[in-house]
Design an enzyme around this catalytic site. Structure first.
Site, PDB file in Angstrom:
ATOM      1  CE  LYS A  45      -3.187   2.459   3.097  1.00 26.48           C
ATOM      2  NZ  LYS A  45      -2.197   3.525   3.397  1.00 26.48           N
ATOM      3  CE  LYS A  50       5.252   0.830  -2.220  1.00 27.56           C
ATOM      4  NZ  LYS A  50       4.363   1.609  -1.318  1.00 27.56           N
ATOM      5  CE  LYS A  76       6.289   9.632  -3.603  1.00 22.95           C
ATOM      6  NZ  LYS A  76       5.700   8.369  -4.116  1.00 22.95           N
ATOM      7  CG  ASP A 163      -2.428  -0.037  -3.332  1.00 26.79           C
ATOM      8  OD1 ASP A 163      -1.504  -0.048  -2.505  1.00 26.79           O
ATOM      9  OD2 ASP A 163      -3.555   0.418  -3.089  1.00 26.79           O
TER      10      ASP A 163
END
Length: 303
Positions: A45, A50, A76, A163
């Site tokens: 998510k 992560k 990003k 996701d």
């Protein structure tokens, strides 16, 4: 272009790569396969940690003597900043700077060395609403192969944004040996994890990727994750609690292995090193069966 978008059932090269009935997916050019390293993808998510997990796992692999490459797959381009202490230019940025003539690029234009020798690449992405992330991943792997960087790499970690919602950002799965899912012990991240399991399972029908397991993150307890794992056939590989030192490491633009020692930090570092050892030794592929959205909605939570 080495990554093409084709309907399910259309031949890709000389091989059929159907990725789901009625789907339109990004297909892997067989010439871009990574066959010289162990490849892991990290999903979960949005905002679940992560990049923090990927970067510290990359350092852990380097600490056990492996040559590591981390590839950030997010427009990003912030996957690797704790390793490099800067926001690196993306592959798309540098390709644009040479009018998309890749032969004009040098490896130092898009690959940076980070903490403890971890090599870092930020694939980036197309401007919002204008293109496919799968093309970006394909171009990144193509450049790495052309510059022979993958020949000197033992471990590749793809850190993939948010996701799995499209074939483009599922495309790193086509390169991977094991897919890892980062999840907290809460409704939203487990709900997202279930959908990620479905995406990985779909890719596993036609590619070598298999589910490796769950990394529990930002959680004091894992009871809901454990319950989900038991239901669908997953298992937890590592557990990282919600510690303030992890938040502070991001603010200091540092990996956990560079922070001031404390007993709680030492425990976290040992967990990362153990995870790296486990993944390097090889994990059994997991055959999970994701639930339907309504089923997991009813399954999660408390009476």
């Amino acid at each position: 272009m080495n990554v093409a978008t084709k309907p399910s059932g259309v031949l890709a090269g000389n091989r059929s790569r159907p990725d789901g009935e009625g789907s339109v997916q990004v297909m892997l050019d067989p010439d871009l396969a990574i066959d010289s390293a162990k490849v892991f993808t990290v999903y979960g998510k949005g905002g679940i940690g992560k990049s923090t997990t990927s970067s510290n796992l990359a350092v852990a692999f380097s600490k056990i003597g492996k040559r590591v490459l981390q590839i950030g797959c997010d427009p990003k381009h912030d996957s690797t900043f704790t390793l490099t202490k800067q926001l690196m230019p993306t592959v798309i940025d540098v390709l644009e700077s040479v009018d998309f003539h890749p032969e004009e690029l040098r490896i130092e234009d898009f690959v940076y060395e980070g903490y403890n020798g971890v090599m870092c690449v930020e694939a980036g992405g197309p401007p919002a609403g204008t293109g496919c992330g799968g093309y970006v991943v394909g171009q990144t792997v193509k450049l790495l192969k052309e510059h022979h960087l993958l020949e000197d790499t033992d471990v590749v970690i793809f850190d993939v944004l948010g996701d799995v919602v499209c074939g483009g950002f599922a495309s790193p799965l086509q390169h991977a040996d094991r897919a890892l899912i980062v999840a907290a012990n809460d409704f939203d991240s487990i709900f997202a994890m279930n959908r990620i399991v479905a995406a990985i399972t779909a890719k596993a029908r036609n590619y070598d990727v298999r589910l490796g397991g769950v990394i529990a993150n930002r959680s004091a307890a894992t009871d809901e994750i454990d319950r989900f794992n038991d239901k669908v056939g997953l298992k937890t590989l590592a557990h990282f609690p919600d510690l303030d030192v992890i938040r502070r490491s991001r603010l200091k633009k540092s990996t956990l292995f560079e922070m001031e020692d404390s007993p709680e930090l030492e425990a976290v570092k040992r967990e990362y090193l153990q995870l790296a050892e486990t993944l390097w030794a090889g994990t059994e592929p997991l055959e999970a069966e994701p639930m339907k959205d309504r089923e997991i909605f009813d399954f999660l939570g408390f009476d």
